[in-house]
Design a protein around this motif. Structure first.
Motif, mmCIF file in Angstrom:
data_model
loop_
_atom_site.group_PDB
_atom_site.id
_atom_site.type_symbol
_atom_site.label_atom_id
_atom_site.label_comp_id
_atom_site.label_asym_id
_atom_site.label_seq_id
_atom_site.Cartn_x
_atom_site.Cartn_y
_atom_site.Cartn_z
ATOM 1 N N GLU A 190 0.829 -1.199 0.000
ATOM 2 C CA GLU A 190 0.000 0.000 0.000
ATOM 3 C C GLU A 190 0.866 1.252 0.000
ATOM 4 N N SER A 191 1.969 1.242 0.755
ATOM 5 C CA SER A 191 2.880 2.395 0.767
ATOM 6 C C SER A 191 3.483 2.612 -0.614
ATOM 7 N N GLU B 257 0.859 4.171 -3.185
ATOM 8 C CA GLU B 257 0.656 5.609 -2.997
ATOM 9 C C GLU B 257 1.621 6.427 -3.849
ATOM 10 N N LYS B 258 2.828 5.907 -4.060
ATOM 11 C CA LYS B 258 3.826 6.639 -4.836
ATOM 12 C C LYS B 258 3.443 6.730 -6.309
ATOM 13 N N THR C 57 0.315 7.281 -7.379
ATOM 14 C CA THR C 57 -0.727 8.285 -7.529
ATOM 15 C C THR C 57 -0.290 9.668 -7.071
ATOM 16 N N ARG C 58 0.603 9.751 -6.049
ATOM 17 C CA ARG C 58 1.054 11.050 -5.531
ATOM 18 C C ARG C 58 2.572 10.993 -5.326
ATOM 19 N N ARG D 277 6.679 14.852 -3.558
ATOM 20 C CA ARG D 277 6.580 15.108 -2.124
ATOM 21 C C ARG D 277 7.343 16.365 -1.729
ATOM 22 N N MET E 6 2.237 12.752 2.257
ATOM 23 C CA MET E 6 1.102 12.487 1.367
ATOM 24 C C MET E 6 1.473 12.664 -0.096
ATOM 25 N N SER F 266 0.172 14.958 -6.920
ATOM 26 C CA SER F 266 0.033 14.148 -8.126
ATOM 27 C C SER F 266 0.866 14.684 -9.288
ATOM 28 N N LYS G 208 -0.724 11.004 11.700
ATOM 29 C CA LYS G 208 -0.023 9.982 10.919
ATOM 30 C C LYS G 208 1.020 9.273 11.783
#
Length: 404
Positions: A207-208, A211-212, A214-215, A218, A229, A232, A376
């Motif tokens: 899952e981590s 995320e990279k 889609t977004r 950083r 988070m 995009s 978080k």
């Protein structure tokens, strides 16, 4: 040595590469046409037998073998006719008409020329263009760009596979699944990502990683929630740093050529009756490019920064001045960003650990936090992971189907 020997066999025509590619394409297509790859027939009962062991290869590689076979067969109709039935059945099962109109290149038309006489040609051409984009595009595919349901079928199958692995009560059962499907059971859903094949050891790692996709952009300000988070697009990140951190993104000066003196204008040559030999020009001295600075070290605490503006901002904290005062408690800070972050702790705590799932069940400890990054950090702790686990489990079920 093996590669040289294989090349020799191909060159001497002891190995028919066209037939091999066509056979491999037919094998992948026939496998994906099996009943267990239809959404209504996917079941966890097929997982232990190894029914889906060939899926991670067949789903992306059917197109490569098909195109190689069409290219190397050189319009051998008897050979290519072996593909007619598998391709027609494959499209009948997995084709979903996209809303986007794809560009058909001449090279693509030439490769698929053999199938032009068949009724399914237009669907095949659309599926080839769409799948090739899925295999190479690193961004997010829009629903209207997807011409086959293979990606969703793979995700559904993997959901049952992961459920069987997580719910296995005996170590023997897990070892059996690892022997069939590999040790890293939790794989990336993107066909263009090498972790689609390699996978991860835990769902949290997967899952981590997702995320990279889609977004991926950083913020480099550690205290900013966007540092975890992400954004995009790079355009969003630059706007965020300008609006929130008052940082204007500038290119390093080394990215521009050094200034040179302009040559004086040439004077017109006088008319001459005889041609004089040209004098050789002196060679220009070579420019020595300055080394790019990649580290900016604080002279007081030895912290290292990759950008000079980050070092300049950090150096303010070593000064004795505390000009930015908290409007609530009067505490002084060297930087405005530090004061803003501190003042948020006086505000109403709006970030809560918890919520309500779609089935009405409550999750989390319902403790409130003033900042998103603090929440978080809580979820990264041992207690926080226990809080958020029901929410992550529900998300996983919505993506891959319920665990059985």
């Amino acid at each position: 040595m093996r590669l040289i020997f294989f090349s020799f066999l191909v060159e001497e025509k002891h190995v028919d590469m066209a037939r091999i590619e066509v056979s491999n394409a037919a094998l992948c297509l026939d496998y994906l046409n099996m009943p267990g790859f239809r959404t209504a027939n996917i079941t966890i009962n097929l997982v232990p037998s190894g029914y889906y062991a060939f899926m991670n290869y067949a789903a992306p590689y059917w197109l490569r073998h098909l195109e190689n076979g069409l290219t190397q067969a050189d319009y051998d109709c008897d050979l290519l006719l072996e593909l007619q039935e598998p391709v027609e059945a494959f499209l009948a099962i997995h084709f979903t008409a996209p809303t986007k109109q794809f560009y058909r290149s001449q090279d693509n038309v030439r490769k698929l020329q053999f199938f032009r006489a068949f009724k399914f040609y237009d669907n095949l051409e659309t599926a080839v263009v769409s799948t090739r984009k899925e295999l190479t595009f690193l961004g997010e595919m829009k629903p209207g760009e997807v011409a086959l349901d293979l990606a969703s079928v793979v995700c559904t199958v993997r959901g049952y596979l992961e459920a069987a692995y997580l719910n296995a009560t005996e170590k023997v059962d897990r070892d059996s699944l690892e022997r069939i499907y590999g040790e890293n059971m939790f794989k990336c859903p993107r066909l263009s990502c090498h972790y689609f094949y390699l996978g991860f050891q835990t769902p949290q790692q997967r899952e981590s990683h997702v995320e990279k996709h889609t977004r991926p952009f950083r913020c480099d300000i550690i205290s900013c929630p966007s540092s975890t988070m992400g954004m995009s697009t790079m355009k969003e990140l630059i706007k965020h740093k300008k609006d929130i951190h008052t940082i204007i993104q500038e290119d390093d000066e080394d990215d521009f050529p050094e200034e040179t003196e302009l040559a004086p204008p040439r004077s017109p040559k006088p008319a001459e009756t005889t041609t004089k030999p040209r004098e050789p020009k002196a060679p220009k001295p070579l420019k020595v490019k300055r080394a790019r600075i990649t580290e900016y070290r604080c002279p007081q605490c030895q912290k290292v920064f990759s950008k000079k503006f980050n070092l300049d901002s950090h150096m303010i904290t070593h000064g004795g001045r505390r000009d930015f005062l908290c409007n609530v408690c009067g505490m002084g800070f060297a930087r405005e960003n530090d004061r803003t972050r501190h003042q948020a702790t006086h505000q109403e705590k709006e970030y809560e650990c918890g919520g309500t799932l779609n089935n009405g069940q409550s999750w989390g400890c319902h403790k409130k936090f003033a900042r998103a990054d603090t929440l978080k950090n809580h979820h990264n702790s041992v207690a926080g992971r226990a809080c958020i686990q029901p929410y992550l489990q529900r998300q996983q079920e919505s993506l891959y189907g319920p665990s059985l």
